[in-house]
Structure formats: structure tokens, C-alpha cells
Design a protein around this motif. Structure first.
Motif, short mmCIF file in Angstrom:
data_model
loop_
_atom_site.label_atom_id
_atom_site.label_comp_id
_atom_site.label_asym_id
_atom_site.label_seq_id
_atom_site.Cartn_x
_atom_site.Cartn_y
_atom_site.Cartn_z
N LEU A 117 0.84 -1.19 0.00
CA LEU A 117 0.00 0.00 0.00
C LEU A 117 0.88 1.25 0.00
O LEU A 117 1.71 1.44 0.90
CB LEU A 117 -0.92 0.01 1.22
N TYR A 118 0.72 2.09 -1.02
CA TYR A 118 1.52 3.31 -1.17
C TYR A 118 0.61 4.51 -1.00
O TYR A 118 -0.25 4.79 -1.84
CB TYR A 118 2.17 3.33 -2.56
N PRO A 119 0.73 5.26 0.12
CA PRO A 119 -0.17 6.39 0.36
C PRO A 119 0.15 7.58 -0.53
O PRO A 119 1.30 8.02 -0.61
CB PRO A 119 0.05 6.71 1.83
N VAL A 120 -0.87 8.09 -1.21
CA VAL A 120 -0.76 9.33 -1.97
C VAL A 120 -1.30 10.48 -1.14
O VAL A 120 -0.69 11.55 -1.05
CB VAL A 120 -1.53 9.23 -3.30
N ILE A 121 -2.44 10.25 -0.50
CA ILE A 121 -3.01 11.18 0.48
C ILE A 121 -3.26 10.36 1.73
O ILE A 121 -4.12 9.48 1.74
CB ILE A 121 -4.32 11.82 -0.01
N ALA A 122 -2.49 10.62 2.77
CA ALA A 122 -2.62 9.84 4.00
C ALA A 122 -3.91 10.19 4.72
O ALA A 122 -4.48 11.27 4.56
CB ALA A 122 -1.41 10.10 4.91
N GLY A 123 -4.38 9.24 5.51
CA GLY A 123 -5.60 9.45 6.27
C GLY A 123 -5.64 8.49 7.44
O GLY A 123 -4.81 7.59 7.56
N PHE A 292 -14.26 20.05 1.59
CA PHE A 292 -14.90 18.77 1.89
C PHE A 292 -14.09 17.60 1.35
O PHE A 292 -14.04 16.52 1.95
CB PHE A 292 -16.30 18.78 1.26
N MET A 293 -13.41 17.82 0.21
CA MET A 293 -12.67 16.75 -0.44
C MET A 293 -11.42 16.34 0.33
O MET A 293 -10.84 15.29 0.05
CB MET A 293 -12.26 17.18 -1.85
N GLU A 294 -11.00 17.15 1.29
CA GLU A 294 -9.77 16.85 2.02
C GLU A 294 -9.89 15.62 2.92
O GLU A 294 -8.89 15.10 3.40
CB GLU A 294 -9.35 18.06 2.84
N GLN A 295 -11.10 15.14 3.16
CA GLN A 295 -11.30 14.00 4.06
C GLN A 295 -10.99 12.66 3.40
O GLN A 295 -10.91 11.64 4.08
CB GLN A 295 -12.73 13.98 4.57
N PHE A 296 -10.82 12.63 2.08
CA PHE A 296 -10.66 11.36 1.38
C PHE A 296 -9.18 11.01 1.22
O PHE A 296 -8.43 11.71 0.55
CB PHE A 296 -11.32 11.41 0.00
N SER A 297 -8.78 9.90 1.82
CA SER A 297 -7.42 9.41 1.64
C SER A 297 -7.33 8.66 0.31
O SER A 297 -8.33 8.17 -0.21
CB SER A 297 -7.02 8.47 2.78
N VAL A 298 -6.13 8.58 -0.25
CA VAL A 298 -5.90 7.88 -1.52
C VAL A 298 -4.67 6.99 -1.36
O VAL A 298 -3.62 7.45 -0.91
CB VAL A 298 -5.70 8.88 -2.69
N THR A 299 -4.81 5.74 -1.77
CA THR A 299 -3.73 4.76 -1.65
C THR A 299 -3.58 3.99 -2.95
O THR A 299 -4.58 3.57 -3.54
CB THR A 299 -4.03 3.76 -0.51
N VAL A 300 -2.34 3.81 -3.40
CA VAL A 300 -2.06 2.96 -4.56
C VAL A 300 -1.74 1.55 -4.05
O VAL A 300 -0.94 1.39 -3.14
CB VAL A 300 -0.90 3.51 -5.40
N VAL A 301 -2.38 0.55 -4.65
CA VAL A 301 -2.17 -0.84 -4.29
C VAL A 301 -1.18 -1.45 -5.27
O VAL A 301 -1.43 -1.48 -6.48
CB VAL A 301 -3.49 -1.63 -4.31
N SER A 302 -0.06 -1.98 -4.75
CA SER A 302 0.96 -2.55 -5.62
C SER A 302 0.85 -4.06 -5.76
O SER A 302 1.59 -4.67 -6.53
CB SER A 302 2.36 -2.19 -5.12
N ASP A 303 -0.06 -4.69 -5.02
CA ASP A 303 -0.25 -6.14 -5.07
C ASP A 303 -1.04 -6.49 -6.33
O ASP A 303 -2.26 -6.31 -6.38
CB ASP A 303 -0.98 -6.62 -3.83
N ASP A 304 -0.34 -7.01 -7.35
CA ASP A 304 -0.98 -7.27 -8.63
C ASP A 304 -1.96 -8.44 -8.56
O ASP A 304 -2.80 -8.59 -9.44
CB ASP A 304 0.09 -7.57 -9.69
#
Length: 322
Positions: A117-123, A292-304
Motif C-alpha cells: 500500500l503506497y499512500p498518496v493522500i494519507a488518512g 470537503f474533499m480533504e477528508q478522502f485518503s488515496v492509496t495505490v495498491v501494488s499487489d498485482d
């Protein structure tokens, strides 16, 4: 011993096949098959069973890149049609279930190793009852919400990649007209996919006054991005900003306070560039709802192979009800 199950994640380019027991993928059982070498899925599954020497599976779960209805699914980027009745005969399984690939990814959330899991926007860690959103960007594009209900996890199917590409600026309108030349309609997938990156690079070349530059493949474009090529970087910036805009629209639609998860080969390739190339600003650029949009975290999943994990869990939940 618990029942042996067969799993197959069918993408536009490759099919991953594995075995599972008790909702867990068996270690060392995952094999990859190039779709271009087969006319349909049935010979892939027969070959897998023959080569592994496994016993006939009790149940089969398939995840495919395309819409599914009444046990029949047609691939979006591959000339294959899947039918649960036909696949039951091919595998000898008494239970066969067919999912959209993003549904399988949704069932995997919460069961993916932290180092994938690679965080782009932490939460903050998501609540177990919070809605999540999984967005897949690879050969194609799709997205699906993930809901926790009293009866277990629910991931409805969707075909998000075929909605209209956002067009706010004059340049985005020009881009849409450029993409329309191929199909008469500019969809999200026409820009946000492997072939979409190629199209964005062609557009960037045209905008830079160099339409005669050779057409590059996706990997060649990403190599040029890493090398600092200005046109390739402009194409990547288009990609990152458009992913942000689409993810932001989907976030307002689904309200995934449990997090947004980006999966697929193109998500992983762009992960190092999302922050610097405007993904976050584009995601949050929603006028009076920008805060309002600041509440959403974003994560890249590297597990193919996360979809296989999701299928194993989903299939076991079905078997537990039988």
C-alpha cells in the motif's frame, strides 16, 4: 480438509489463475497466462488443472474486465464471452460465480499487506463500516464502491470507464475532440488506460507542434517521463490531473470516507508522479466543496494479485452459506 477452489482473474492482457482453500490463496499456486495465445478461457483453465495436477475444484470464482449479467460476461478489451454453465462443465465445479474485476478488488480491501500500500493522500485507519472506493487503471478503467452491510461486504458492479471524460478547460475540450476521432465519443477509458496514455502522448505531441514524432508505447512513454522528456511529462501530467478529476467526481458520488484505492498497472506506473503532477489539486478542485474533499485518503495498491485474494474471500463466503 476444506474444499479446493479455483480462481481466475481475467484482464485485457493476461489471466491469473490460482487455487484457494478456506478463503486463502494457496502459496505458489498463482500462474499467469497471456490471453493472446488462447481463443477462450476454457483451455486456460483446463491447462492449469492439467499442469498443476490438482483435484477438480468444488467451486470456481472468475473476475473479468467487462460487464456481467445473469452468469454471462463479455470482455471489454478482449474477444471472449464467459458463461458460468460452460465453465462449470470445463472445470467440473458444482459452483461457478462470475464477478466484474473491480468487484474482486473490492473484496480484497482490508486483506492486502501493508507493504503493498503506497499512500498518496494519507488518512486515518478506515472504520470497518465506512464506504470505500476502488479504482482500476490498467488495460482499461473501472471503479466500484465497497460497502459493509449486516450480511457481509457488498461490491456492486459498474462500468465507470465508459462515462464521459471531464471537460472543464478549453484544453480539455480540445483533448476530448482529439480522442473522439477514434470512436466518436471521448470516454474516461480513452484517456485513462494503457492505450489512453498513448493517446495523451500523441495529443501532447500535437499541442507541442510535433505531430510527426513517432508513436510510443506505454512503457516507452514512462521511460521518457523518467528521463525528463518534456512532451512525455506533459502527457503524464494530463493523465495525473484527469485521474484526480475523475476520482474526485466518484468520491462525491460514493462518499468513500474509508478511502480511495487505486489499482492496476497504470496506477502503479504513475504513483511516483501523482503528487508533483497535480493529482491532489485536481481531485480537490470542486469549488465550494474543495475543503470537503480533504477528508478522502488515496492509496495505490501494488499487489498485482489482490483480485485473487478478493475472489477467495468472496467464494468462501458463498460456500459458507450453502
Amino acid at each position: 480438509m476444506s474444499a479446493l477452489c479455483l480462481l481466475a482473474d481475467i484482464g485485457g492482457t493476461n489471466t491469473r489463475v490460482a487455487l484457494s482453500r478456506s478463503g486463502k490463496v494457496l502459496h505458489g499456486s498463482v500462474r499467469h497466462f497471456p490471453n493472446a495465445e488462447y481463443a477462450s478461457l476454457e483451455p486456460v483453465l483446463r491447462r492449469y488443472i492439467a499442469e498443476t495436477g490438482s483435484e477438480p475444484p468444488v467451486a470456481v470464482c472468475l473476475a473479468m474486465a467487462g460487464p456481467v449479467r445473469d452468469g454471462v460476461g463479455t470482455m471489454t478489451n478482449l474477444d471472449w464471452t464467459l458463461n458460468t454453465d460452460t465453465l462449470a462443465k470445463a472445470t467440473g465445479a458444482r459452483t461457478v460465480t462470475l464477478l466484474n474485476d473491480l468487484q474482486a478488488q473490492g473484496h480484497a480491501l482490508g486483506h492486502i499487506p501493508a507493504d503493498a500500500l503506497y499512500p498518496v493522500i494519507a488518512g486515518p485507519p478506515p472504520r470497518l463500516d465506512a464506504t470505500q472506493l476502488v479504482i482500476g487503471i490498467g488495460t482499461g478503467f473501472n471503479a466500484a464502491p465497497v460497502y459493509s452491510t449486516a450480511n457481509g461486504r457488498f461490491v456492486p458492479p459498474a462500468e465507470t470507464g465508459h462515462v464521459t471524460l471531464p471537460q472543464r478547460s478549453d484544453r480539455e475540450v480540445t483533448l476530448a475532440r482529439f480522442l473522439e476521432r477514434a470512436h466518436g465519443f471521448a470516454s474516461v477509458e480513452d484517456a485513462l488506460s494503457g492505450r489512453g496514455l498513448v493517446a495523451l502522448h500523441e495529443f501532447a505531441c500535437t499541442e507541442a507542434g510535433a505531430p510527426e514524432r513517432p508513436v510510443l508505447r506505454g512503457k516507452e512513454i514512462m521511460t521518457a517521463v523518467a528521463a525528463g522528456d518534456p512532451v512525455a511529462r506533459e502527457a503524464a501530467a494530463y493523465f495525473c490531473r484527469l485521474v484526480g478529476a475523475v476520482a474526485g467526481d466518484l468520491a462525491l458520488t460514493m462518499l468513500p470516507v474509508g478511502g480511495i484505492f487505486l489499482i492496476g498497472g497504470m496506477s502503479r506506473a504513475m504513483a511516483p508522479y501523482f503528487v508533483e503532477m497535480g493529482f491532489i489539486e485536481s481531485l480537490r478542485d470542486k469549488g465550494r466543496f474543495s475543503g470537503f474533499m480533504e477528508q478522502f485518503s488515496v492509496t495505490v495498491v501494488s499487489d498485482d494479485d489482490a483480485a485473487l485474494t478478493g475472489m477467495a474471500l468472496h467464494l468462501q463466503s458463498l460456500l459458507d452459506l450453502q
